[in-house]
Motif scaffolding. Sequence first.
Motif, mmCIF file in Angstrom:
data_model
loop_
_atom_site.group_PDB
_atom_site.id
_atom_site.type_symbol
_atom_site.label_atom_id
_atom_site.label_comp_id
_atom_site.label_asym_id
_atom_site.label_seq_id
_atom_site.Cartn_x
_atom_site.Cartn_y
_atom_site.Cartn_z
ATOM 1 N N THR A 73 24.053 -26.877 -46.948
ATOM 2 C CA THR A 73 24.315 -25.876 -47.180
ATOM 3 C C THR A 73 24.305 -24.953 -48.281
ATOM 4 O O THR A 73 24.028 -25.911 -49.421
ATOM 5 C CB THR A 73 26.202 -25.948 -47.105
ATOM 6 N N ALA A 74 24.017 -23.813 -48.258
ATOM 7 C CA ALA A 74 23.626 -23.007 -49.754
ATOM 8 C C ALA A 74 24.968 -22.875 -50.448
ATOM 9 O O ALA A 74 25.944 -22.233 -49.812
ATOM 10 C CB ALA A 74 22.976 -21.594 -49.321
ATOM 11 N N CYS A 81 14.160 -38.244 -48.098
ATOM 12 C CA CYS A 81 12.349 -38.139 -47.782
ATOM 13 C C CYS A 81 11.993 -36.509 -47.121
ATOM 14 O O CYS A 81 10.817 -36.491 -47.382
ATOM 15 C CB CYS A 81 12.474 -39.312 -46.827
ATOM 16 N N SER A 82 13.104 -36.083 -46.427
ATOM 17 C CA SER A 82 12.498 -35.109 -45.791
ATOM 18 C C SER A 82 12.505 -33.822 -46.770
ATOM 19 O O SER A 82 11.850 -32.666 -46.517
ATOM 20 C CB SER A 82 13.507 -34.465 -44.443
ATOM 21 N N LEU A 83 13.114 -33.833 -48.028
ATOM 22 C CA LEU A 83 13.015 -33.062 -48.867
ATOM 23 C C LEU A 83 11.825 -33.033 -49.950
ATOM 24 O O LEU A 83 11.460 -32.083 -50.779
ATOM 25 C CB LEU A 83 14.410 -33.072 -49.850
ATOM 26 N N VAL A 84 11.096 -34.029 -49.704
ATOM 27 C CA VAL A 84 10.012 -34.278 -50.627
ATOM 28 C C VAL A 84 8.869 -33.043 -50.320
ATOM 29 O O VAL A 84 8.744 -32.986 -48.928
ATOM 30 C CB VAL A 84 9.315 -35.482 -50.251
ATOM 31 N N GLY A 85 8.324 -32.626 -51.354
ATOM 32 C CA GLY A 85 7.557 -31.423 -51.094
ATOM 33 C C GLY A 85 8.208 -30.041 -50.805
ATOM 34 O O GLY A 85 7.536 -29.057 -50.555
ATOM 35 N N ARG A 86 9.473 -30.195 -50.500
ATOM 36 C CA ARG A 86 10.003 -28.881 -50.319
ATOM 37 C C ARG A 86 11.279 -28.515 -51.172
ATOM 38 O O ARG A 86 11.355 -27.203 -51.612
ATOM 39 C CB ARG A 86 11.069 -29.021 -48.892
ATOM 40 N N GLU A 129 13.718 -24.516 -44.503
ATOM 41 C CA GLU A 129 14.220 -23.976 -43.294
ATOM 42 C C GLU A 129 14.133 -25.069 -42.023
ATOM 43 O O GLU A 129 12.811 -25.665 -42.082
ATOM 44 C CB GLU A 129 13.230 -22.743 -42.692
ATOM 45 N N GLY A 130 14.922 -25.189 -41.262
ATOM 46 C CA GLY A 130 15.105 -26.176 -40.150
ATOM 47 C C GLY A 130 15.585 -27.444 -40.450
ATOM 48 O O GLY A 130 15.636 -28.253 -39.458
#
Length: 306
Positions: free
Chosen positions: A275-276, A193-198, A269-270
Motif C-alpha cells: 500500500t502506498a 526478494c521480489s523488491l530487489v532491483g525495484r 507495479e504488479g
Amino acid sequence: VDEFELINRFFDRPVTTPGVVTGIGDDGAVLEPEPGRDQVQVIDSLVEGVHFPADSNAADIGYRAVAVNLSDIAAMGARPRWMTLALTLPQKDAQWLADFADGLFEAAAEFDVALVGGDTTSGDAVVATVHMTGEVEEGKALLRSGAQVGDTIFVTGTVGDAAAGLDLLRRGVHDNFLINRVLRPSARIDMGCSLVGRASAAIDVSDGLIGDLKKLLDASGVGGELDVERVPMSDAVKSCFDEADRIGFALTGGDDYELCFTATPDAVEGIADITAVGRITDGNELVCRQDGDIVEYEDSGYRHFQ
Ligand code: ADP
Ligand code: MG
C-alpha cells in the motif's frame, strides 16, 4: 541434562539445507556460499523480562527468536540460509527445551534455514540470541539509505496488528488473528526478494511505522510525508478498536515485521499486498497528515538504555 546432552537432544537435528559442509559438533560450522552472492549477517537477542514475560510459552519464544532475524534478512532483500543460536538458561526442564526447539525449528523450516552451531550457557534469565546469514545477488542488497526525493513510501500487509494483539492479550481478550500476529510473526522473505532491483530503500517495521520510517529517512538524508488515512489496517483491528486506538497501534506499536520501503510506483507495479502511504520529500523530517491536516504523533519506539 548437561550442556552436551542438551545440544544433542534438542538442537542437533539432521540438516538437509544446501551449503552445510560441517554443522553442529565441530569447533565451527563450515558453510559454502553461493558464487556471485553477497552475504547478509544479522543478529537479534530476546531477553526474558525485556522482550517476553518469564511465563511465555517456550515454543513461541523459539519461534520468535528466528522470526525477528528472518525479518531483518527480508528487509535486506536476502534469502536466509544458516543460523547459529546462543542460548543462556537458568535451570530449565527438558519439556521447556523441547518446546523451545520445536518453535525454533518450525520457524526455520518455513524457509529451509539450517541451525549449524551455537553456544549454551547457564545464567539468571533466558536469553536467546540467533545469528543468521542470508544471501542476495552481489551488490543488490536493499539498504535503508537509497530513498530518492519523489519516491513513494509503501508498507506491506497491515500494521498495528501486533500491538493490538498484545493489548488484547494483556486484557485476557481473545482474537486468533491478532494474537497470532504477536506470538508468531511471519517475516516477509518472499516480498523482500521480489523488491530487489525495484525498491530504492527498505526497513522492517519492528519498532513502529513512524519510528522505523524515520530511521529510513535519516539514513537516506531525505524527508517524508505520511498519509495516516492510507496506512493499511486489518479488519480484525478495525472491528476490535476505535479509530484513535488503531491509529496509535499502527503508527507507534511495534512487532509487526512488515516491510516499509520506497520505490517509484512503476518499479513495483504488479506486486500484491503493498500500500502506498506517502512520499519522499527534500525536507529533513517526517510530516504526518490526516485527511490533509498535519498531525503530531509520538514516536514511542522502544529504546534500550534510555
Ligand atoms: P566449543 O567448546 O568448541 O565452543 P561447544 O562445546 O560449546 O563447543 O559446542 C559443541 C558444538 O555444539 C559446537 O558445534 C557448537 O556450535 C554446538 N552448539 C552449542 N550450543 C548450541 C546450541 N544451543 N544450538 C546449536 N548448536 C550448539
Ligand atoms: Mg571449540
